[in-house]
Motif scaffolding. Structure first.
Motif, PDB file in Angstrom:
ATOM      1  N   LEU A  55       0.651  -1.425   0.034  1.00  0.00           N
ATOM      2  CA  LEU A  55       0.301  -0.075   0.139  1.00  0.00           C
ATOM      3  C   LEU A  55       1.096   0.902   0.117  1.00  0.00           C
ATOM      4  CD1 LEU A  55      -3.042  -1.219   2.310  1.00  0.00           C
ATOM      5  CD2 LEU A  55      -2.949  -0.361  -0.157  1.00  0.00           C
ATOM      6  N   THR A  56       1.893   0.717   0.399  1.00  0.00           N
ATOM      7  CA  THR A  56       2.763   2.301   1.139  1.00  0.00           C
ATOM      8  C   THR A  56       3.139   2.616  -0.473  1.00  0.00           C
ATOM      9  OG1 THR A  56       3.221   1.596   3.177  1.00  0.00           O
ATOM     10  CG2 THR A  56       4.742   3.497   2.396  1.00  0.00           C
ATOM     11  N   PHE A  62      -0.874   7.633  -6.293  1.00  0.00           N
ATOM     12  CA  PHE A  62      -1.841   8.442  -5.992  1.00  0.00           C
ATOM     13  C   PHE A  62      -1.573   9.474  -5.702  1.00  0.00           C
ATOM     14  CE2 PHE A  62      -3.908   4.491  -6.264  1.00  0.00           C
ATOM     15  CZ  PHE A  62      -4.960   4.568  -6.312  1.00  0.00           C
ATOM     16  N   PHE A  63      -0.647  10.245  -5.146  1.00  0.00           N
ATOM     17  CA  PHE A  63      -0.098  11.188  -5.233  1.00  0.00           C
ATOM     18  C   PHE A  63      -0.735  12.279  -5.226  1.00  0.00           C
ATOM     19  CE2 PHE A  63       2.301  11.102  -1.193  1.00  0.00           C
ATOM     20  CZ  PHE A  63       1.966   9.706  -0.040  1.00  0.00           C
ATOM     21  N   ASP A  64      -1.243  13.823  -5.514  1.00  0.00           N
ATOM     22  CA  ASP A  64      -1.154  14.783  -6.306  1.00  0.00           C
ATOM     23  C   ASP A  64       0.014  15.301  -5.991  1.00  0.00           C
ATOM     24  OD1 ASP A  64      -1.793  17.767  -6.927  1.00  0.00           O
ATOM     25  OD2 ASP A  64      -2.985  18.043  -5.428  1.00  0.00           O
ATOM     26  N   TYR A  65       1.094  15.867  -7.063  1.00  0.00           N
ATOM     27  CA  TYR A  65       2.024  16.703  -7.085  1.00  0.00           C
ATOM     28  C   TYR A  65       2.147  17.801  -8.035  1.00  0.00           C
ATOM     29  CZ  TYR A  65       3.824  11.899  -5.671  1.00  0.00           C
ATOM     30  OH  TYR A  65       4.984  10.307  -5.262  1.00  0.00           O
ATOM     31  N   THR A  66       0.746  18.634  -7.489  1.00  0.00           N
ATOM     32  CA  THR A  66       0.527  20.005  -8.262  1.00  0.00           C
ATOM     33  C   THR A  66       2.274  20.752  -7.761  1.00  0.00           C
ATOM     34  OG1 THR A  66      -1.179  19.517  -7.323  1.00  0.00           O
ATOM     35  CG2 THR A  66      -0.707  21.357  -9.043  1.00  0.00           C
ATOM     36  N   LEU A 102       4.592  21.228  -7.075  1.00  0.00           N
ATOM     37  CA  LEU A 102       6.313  20.353  -6.129  1.00  0.00           C
ATOM     38  C   LEU A 102       7.335  20.019  -6.383  1.00  0.00           C
ATOM     39  CD1 LEU A 102       7.118  19.231  -3.234  1.00  0.00           C
ATOM     40  CD2 LEU A 102       7.257  16.950  -5.026  1.00  0.00           C
ATOM     41  N   ILE A 113       2.362   1.667  -3.448  1.00  0.00           N
ATOM     42  CA  ILE A 113       1.104   2.317  -4.259  1.00  0.00           C
ATOM     43  C   ILE A 113       0.914   3.316  -4.393  1.00  0.00           C
ATOM     44  CG2 ILE A 113      -0.988   2.495  -5.361  1.00  0.00           C
ATOM     45  CD1 ILE A 113      -1.025  -0.761  -3.814  1.00  0.00           C
ATOM     46  N   SER A 114       0.943   4.051  -2.988  1.00  0.00           N
ATOM     47  CA  SER A 114       0.434   5.099  -2.070  1.00  0.00           C
ATOM     48  C   SER A 114       1.191   6.426  -2.979  1.00  0.00           C
ATOM     49  CB  SER A 114       0.505   5.586  -0.750  1.00  0.00           C
ATOM     50  OG  SER A 114       1.370   5.890  -0.868  1.00  0.00           O
ATOM     51  N   PHE A 115       2.634   6.609  -4.208  1.00  0.00           N
ATOM     52  CA  PHE A 115       3.082   7.211  -4.158  1.00  0.00           C
ATOM     53  C   PHE A 115       2.692   7.781  -5.576  1.00  0.00           C
ATOM     54  CE2 PHE A 115       5.605   6.889  -1.221  1.00  0.00           C
ATOM     55  CZ  PHE A 115       5.998   7.439  -0.358  1.00  0.00           C
TER      56      PHE A 115
END
Ligand SMILES: Nc1ncnc2c1ncn2[C@@H]1O[C@H](COP(=O)(O)OP(=O)(O)OP(=O)(O)O)[C@@H](O)[C@H]1O
Ligand SMILES: [Mg+2]
Lengths: 254, 261, 287
Positions: free
Chosen positions: C42-43, C49-53, C55, C45-47
């Protein structure tokens, strides 16, 4: 040449009180030796100086011609693989299986990575089973250690010491937490180990009669000093009183 | 207990209660808190909730967007917790009495943990927001830092609780430091540590909502948006999805805890 | 010898590749292993799903490092003075005190109804479910929801924080009460005491110190919650000043000063609660 030589050994924990004072003795290979003495006499400390689980303050411990006090980290590890240790409270890792606990005795021979990833050879595992079988607990090999009785756990402890292929085994009150029956079983196994495998045994004991029954030789320790050293047969009532008795009389009068 | 002692206890209790009452009074004064008003508010607030916080057909249309943001928040919490747990494990090993390498590192580890735990997650979010901007990474880092401090302390406790004697036994066999850590310390404390990690994931999902409001990310941002535009039907829907997510995760963790502890 | 060798072979469990297994493969081990695996996956995968607007990692890191240096090495006040700072800290502490004190009083009554040894099963169940629901809603949402009815201010903040404090303390209190020696309750019941007598003379005396310690632990939490409510829900106090300093004035020195103030109070509270914990909870207690 003696296997173990203790010369003028002294130990201070806090810089003031001497827990051990000028202890001298030698142990031949194959001997079954018992150390007796009242609580606080320094029996555990003495054993732990031999494999340097506690630092030596004065004097020397010579094991197999090597000075234990002078050893650096690597040599110390080597020394400890050659000396097995058995504890009053067995000191097993409770959540792991019996077989895993036995194999922990092989860590002294492993590199860090081999140990961390539990890379044990098939021979080592078979040897572990062989030892468990010898001590009559092979059928419990896959049980968690905390599910065994005290006597069975102590036998696991013995297997862990034996798989090290040690020259010397130090036992710190191996039967103090056991009932008389299990105590006898454990002492019989220790005796068998020393006679059959020729491994030297140093056993701390509280029970004088047990010491007299099993040991070839007895060392009496009192307030950190050796007050008796000789064959078990020659330990008479007055000497036992010397080791324990005055202590108790003092306790009563104070 | 004799007469006198009972008397003395009564006195102590009375003084203690008086102090509490005094502090409470002081607090109402300094915060301008009006006790009567706030009691009067409760029925009004609850009434308002029941009439306005209703999930309607229109608000259901927002469901996909909400689920996406909720997913982001949940993933953010899990990632922050797990990665913080890995670092915490090292800090805890350095910090614990049983496994410390030396006193300097032990102090340092405890200091880092205390520092990161006692600065609230809000402060971390606001500090990080300045340069990282409005995105998940800001929230992730804020949660990561706060979790790090908390888990380090919890892990140190778990390690100290684990039974010392097997460490002694392994040392006596000639095992190295890493052998002892991996085969005597970790097997004993791992279930306890996992339980803390699960607890922290639950907590972090709730904190993530707060962090989201501040940093403009995830479900918190969504909530804030509809809250400010007074679209309370969507606000209700968001609240319910958060509640369901938290409760489901709590149930799963409890199941796991039951097996491993 | 021969026979025991054969017997050992029969006892050994082997892996698919023929090697001797040393793990027992019990439920606990596999649950632990699975949990770790799932969390790891899950960890990772989570990267995705992140929103990197917006950055810019490199710049953000160097800038943050610089900001932290300014904050912690050169703290100072510019928009308000020491007196005001104390006053704002006082407000935050005050919010924490109010939520904790009222929360503890309400929780005490509810926990008597939630404790299985003093209450009826259906009542205890109902309260537990309500409490679980309240706990699942983040505090900030409670505060914001109350703010609609009561207006932004200390009332909404205290009520919102109160909800969570009650939920937390009911759980802790009722568990403490359930651990009261059943003999005490039975003995009092045998003398014909009423429910209130049992509570006042049997249950409260033997749990009082626990309840107080739990209450203080909650106060420690409520302090940082109060900071958060100031920043995120306009509840005032030092949290609000922090929000203004970082979000409006971009005054890093002031942010540093406020952070230090919060840090010092939090550490003092933590030291006290650790003492209480070690004194009154011999074995470690889960939050
Ligand atoms: N780690 C330590 N630090 C300080 N003092 C110690 C430590 N370990 C032991 N001592 C002290 O050294 C003395 C001897 O202790 P030791 O454990 O060697 O005695 P013992 O003969 O094994 O006693 P027992 O039969 O109770 O196990 C005791 O007075 C004890 O208080
Ligand atoms: Mg001893």
């Amino acid at each position: 040449m003696p296997l173990l030589k203790v010369e003028g050994l002294g130990k201070l924990y806090d810089g003031e009180t001497k827990v051990l004072r000028d202890v001298n003795f030698e142990v031949e290979a194959g001997e079954f030796l018992s150390i007796i003495g009242p609580s606080g006499a320094g029996k555990s400390t003495l054993l732990r100086c031999i494999n340097r689980m506690v630092e030596i303050s004065e004097g020397k411990v010579i094991f197999d011609d090597l000075d234990v006090g002078e050893m650096r980290k690597k040599e110390l590890r080597k020394l400890r693989t050659n000396i097995g240790m058995i504890f009053q409270h067995y000191n097993l890792v409770p959540r792991l299986t019996v077989i895993e606990n036995v194999l922990h005795g092989r860590f002294g021979y492993k590199s860090t990575l081999q140990g961390v990833f539990a890379r044990f050879t098939e021979e080592e595992k078979e040897r572990a089973f062989f030892l468990l079988d010898k001590l009559g607990i092979a059928e419990h090999a896959y049980k968690r250690c905390d599910q065994l009785s005290g006597g069975q756990q102590q036998r696991v402890g013995i297997c862990r010491a034996l798989i090290q292929e040690p020259k010397l085994i130090l036992c710190d009150e191996p039967i103090a937490s056991l009932d008389p029956n299990s105590s006898k079983v454990i002492m019989d196994y220790l005796k068998q180990i020393s006679t059959e495998m020729g491994i030297t045994c140093l056993v701390n004991l509280h029970q004088v009669d047990v010491a007299k029954e099993y040991a070839d030789r007895i060392i009496g320790l009192k307030k950190g000093e050796i007050v008796f050293d000789g064959p078990s047969k020659l330990l008479y009532e007055d000497q036992i009183e010397n080791i324990y008795g005055i202590e108790t009389r003092e306790l009563i009068t104070v | 207990m004799n007469e006198k002692k009972i008397h003395k206890n009564k006195w102590q209790t009375t003084i203690f209660l008086l102090i509490i009452i005094f502090i409470t009074y002081l607090s109402t004064a300094i915060t301008d808190f009006n006790f009567i008003d706030s009691i009067a508010t409760i029925p009004a607030a609850i009434g308002w909730m029941f009439t306005n916080l209703m999930v309607t057909q229109e608000s259901m249309a927002k469901m996909p967007a909400i689920m996406e943001k909720l997913g982001e928040t949940i993933f953010m919490s899990i990632a922050a917790t797990t990665l913080a747990a890995v670092v915490s494990l090292f800090l805890a090993l350095l910090g614990s009495k049983t496994t410390k390498v030396n006193n300097i590192f032990s102090m340092l580890a405890r200091f880092i943990a205390s520092f990161s735990r006692n600065i609230p997650v809000v402060a971390w979010s606001l500090i990080l927001l300045i340069s990282f901007g409005q995105n998940s990474v800001t929230g992730f880092l804020a949660l990561f830092v706060a979790t790090l401090g908390f888990l380090t302390r919890a892990f140190i406790e778990s390690i100290d609780e684990a039974n010392q004697s097997s460490v002694e036994a392994l040392t006596a066999t000639g095992a190295t430091y890493f052998h002892i850590v991996s085969k005597a310390v970790i097997p004993q404390s791992l279930p306890q540590m996992l339980s803390w990690i699960l607890f922290m994931i639950e907590t972090n999902i709730r904190s993530a909502t707060l962090v989201g409001i501040l940093t403009g990310t995830g479900i918190g941002y969504m909530f804030d948006l509809y809250y400010k535009s007074m679209n309370y039907n969507v606000v209700a829907l968001i609240t319910f999805t958060i509640v369901i997510a938290v409760i489901v995760i709590e149930l799963i963790s409890n199941k796991i805890r039951k097996v491993i502890l | 010898m021969e026979t025991s060798q054969a017997m050992n072979q029969a006892l050994m469990k082997r892996k698919r590749n023929g090697q001797i297994n040393i793990k027992s493969g019990n439920k606990i081990d596999s649950a632990v292993k699975w949990t770790i695996w799932v969390l790891t996956v899950l960890t990772v995968i989570s990267f995705f799903f992140f929103d990197y607007t917006g950055l810019q990692l490199e710049r953000a890191i160097t800038e943050t490092a610089h900001n932290l240096r300014v904050m912690f090495l050169e703290p100072g006040l510019s928009h308000f003075g020491w007196g005001e700072a104390f006053y704002q800290v006082g407000i935050t502490l005050g919010l924490g005190v109010l939520a904790t004190v009222f929360g503890a009083i309400i929780a005490l009554f509810l926990s008597l109804m939630a404790a299985e040894n003093l209450s009826k099963p259906w009542l205890s169940k109902t309260i537990r479910i309500i409490v679980a629901f309240i706990r699942a809603v983040p505090t900030v949402l409670w505060v914001l929801i109350f703010a609609i009815a009561a207006g932004l201010g200390s009332e909404a903040a205290v009520l919102g924080m109160l909800f969570h404090s009650v939920a937390y303390l009911v759980k802790a209190f009722s568990e403490a009460i359930e651990e009261v020696n059943p003999g005490i309750i039975e003995a009092l019941r045998a003398t014909g005491s009423s429910w209130w007598h049992i509570v006042v003379h049997g249950v409260l005396p033997s749990t009082f110190t626990y309840l107080l310690s739990w209450t203080f632990l909650r106060f420690e939490i409520n302090f940082s919650v109060a900071v958060a409510m100031g920043a995120a829900a306009g509840a005032g106090g030092i949290g609000f000043e922090l929000f203004m300093a970082s979000g409006f004035y971009f005054d890093l020195r002031e942010v540093g000063f406020i952070t230090y103030a919060i840090l010092i109070i939090a550490i003092v509270l933590e030291v006290i609660s650790t003492r209480l914990k070690n004194r009154y909870f011999p074995s470690s207690v889960k939050a």
